[in-house]
Design an enzyme around this catalytic site. Structure first.
Site, PDB file in Angstrom:
ATOM      1  N   THR A  14      34.473 -40.666  12.075  1.00  0.00           N
ATOM      2  CA  THR A  14      34.605 -40.279  13.472  1.00  0.00           C
ATOM      3  C   THR A  14      35.049 -38.825  13.511  1.00  0.00           C
ATOM      4  OG1 THR A  14      35.415 -42.533  13.925  1.00  0.00           O
ATOM      5  CG2 THR A  14      35.728 -40.924  15.654  1.00  0.00           C
ATOM      6  N   ARG A  56      27.189 -53.440  18.076  1.00  0.00           N
ATOM      7  CA  ARG A  56      28.613 -53.337  17.769  1.00  0.00           C
ATOM      8  C   ARG A  56      29.199 -52.016  18.294  1.00  0.00           C
ATOM      9  NH1 ARG A  56      31.860 -49.463  14.705  1.00  0.00           N
ATOM     10  NH2 ARG A  56      33.753 -50.550  14.026  1.00  0.00           N
ATOM     11  N   GLY A  74      32.913 -49.797  18.181  1.00  0.00           N
ATOM     12  CA  GLY A  74      34.228 -49.677  17.566  1.00  0.00           C
ATOM     13  C   GLY A  74      35.261 -49.145  18.532  1.00  0.00           C
ATOM     14  N   ASP A  75      36.306 -48.543  17.990  1.00  0.00           N
ATOM     15  CA  ASP A  75      37.420 -48.105  18.831  1.00  0.00           C
ATOM     16  C   ASP A  75      37.207 -46.743  19.475  1.00  0.00           C
ATOM     17  OD1 ASP A  75      37.696 -47.043  16.097  1.00  0.00           O
ATOM     18  OD2 ASP A  75      39.515 -46.117  16.873  1.00  0.00           O
ATOM     19  N   GLY A  97      38.858 -44.777  11.910  1.00  0.00           N
ATOM     20  CA  GLY A  97      39.102 -45.823  10.916  1.00  0.00           C
ATOM     21  C   GLY A  97      38.317 -47.081  11.221  1.00  0.00           C
ATOM     22  N   GLY A 145      37.421 -49.716  13.195  1.00  0.00           N
ATOM     23  CA  GLY A 145      37.594 -49.852  14.628  1.00  0.00           C
ATOM     24  C   GLY A 145      38.069 -51.201  15.110  1.00  0.00           C
TER      25      GLY A 145
END
Length: 335
Positions: free
Chosen positions: A201, A229, A231-232, A253, A255
């Site tokens: 990221t 999908r 992630g964070d 990282g 997520g």
């Protein structure tokens, strides 16, 4: 007999006046502006990287750091500085964001981004975009528009068209290196969670000269991700958070764990509600992620301009600069 007070006066008379009344040491003033950036965390070991590639990463980080620092030094807003830094990282194929994003299982590039204003906690986020050159610009456009916070897929692409944001063909985002990573993963018959290069990221946090905070994050997601999908990185409170009362955070990282721990907001809540310093709060929350089985890291900016890093991986591409003259980049954990 000499009276005690007269004796004290006589003793002080033997010393220069400057010694008789020493002023208290002045505390260092906080920086007028401050910036921190990251280019992802993961298994980054010096022995696995050629000197040439290491230098390429350091130069790219420094260029992004300089771009954001110029905005802040000129009196610009924290939000604009965050965007300026992230845009360069999105355009650099070394990083998993924008051009150079990893491939999904189906062989496409799907990008996510988010941004947040610490003044009002206004925020914008997008997920699953495929043609927008700079997803961070699209996230900013969502925030500035104000009607929504989070757009995804085809709807986010339509919104980008309405805002006349720059678009690029699919082949512009794809790189041979990322294609090889997907091919290797499929050849080994493993899932996206079983490879060392599963995530990456880019992000930035800033404090401007007016004392306002901002944070932004952008990513191509996880190599070989399936089923849409997310992630964070685009999730406000998990991958990105900014609040002038406490701090600004951008995460990188694994997520799924960062979402479960609500990492970005959890750090700032510890600062705001428990009175912890940003380093202590960051280390505590990253330790919680590790205890659940996740890894990664964060960059954090305090309301006073203190920029810190916390990560439990072997390394994290990172850098920070401020008005006091600091300007540094790093990759490995030992730095």
């Amino acid at each position: 007999m000499i009276k005690p007070l007269a004796a004290l006066v006589a003793i002080l008379a033997l010393f220069p006046a400057t010694l008789a009344a020493q002023p208290a040491a002045e505390e260092a003033e906080p920086p007028r502006w401050s910036l921190a950036i990251h280019g992802g965390a993961g298994t980054l070991k010096r022995e696995n990287m050629t000197p040439e590639r290491e230098q390429a990463y350091r130069s790219a980080l420094q260029a992004a750091l300089d771009a954001g620092a110029r905005v802040l030094a000129d009196g610009g807003d924290a939000l604009d500085a965050v965007e300026a830094a992230i845009v360069l990282l999105e355009d650099n194929p070394l990083f998993n964001a924008g051009r150079g994003s990893v491939f999904t299982w189906e062989g496409t590039n799907e990008m996510d981004a988010s941004i947040m204003d610490g003044r009002t906690r206004a925020a914008g986020a997008v997920a699953g975009v495929t043609t927008v050159r700079h997803p961070i610009h699209l996230a900013r456009a969502v925030m500035d528009d104000g009607r929504h916070v989070f757009l995804s897929g085809a709807g986010a692409e339509q919104f980008a068209t309405a805002k006349r944001l720059e678009r690029m063909p699919a082949e512009w985002f794809a790189t041979p290196h990322r294609r090889q990573q997907l091919d290797d993963m499929k050849a080994r018959e493993v899932s996206a969670l079983d490879v060392e290069y599963k995530f990456g990221t880019v992000g930035a946090v800033a404090r401007d000269q007016k004392g306002h905070l901002a944070a932004g994050t952008s990513t191509g997601g996880m190599t070989g991700k399936r089923w849409g999908r997310i992630g964070d990185a685009p999730v406000i409170g998990a991958g990105t958070w900014a609040d002038d009362r406490s701090c600004a955070v951008s995460a990188t990282g694994w997520g799924e764990f960062f979402i479960r721990a609500g990492v970005a907001q959890a750090i700032c809540d510890r600062v705001l509600l428990a009175g912890e310093g940003v380093q202590q709060a960051s280390d505590t929350v990253i330790a919680e992620v590790a205890a659940m089985g996740g890894d990664g890291g964060v960059i954090v900016m305090s309301k006073d301009g203190e920029a810190v890093f916390s990560f439990n991986s072997a390394g994290m591409y990172r850098g920070r600069a401020n008005s006091s003259g600091a300007s540094e980049v790093a990759i490995f954990a030992q730095e």
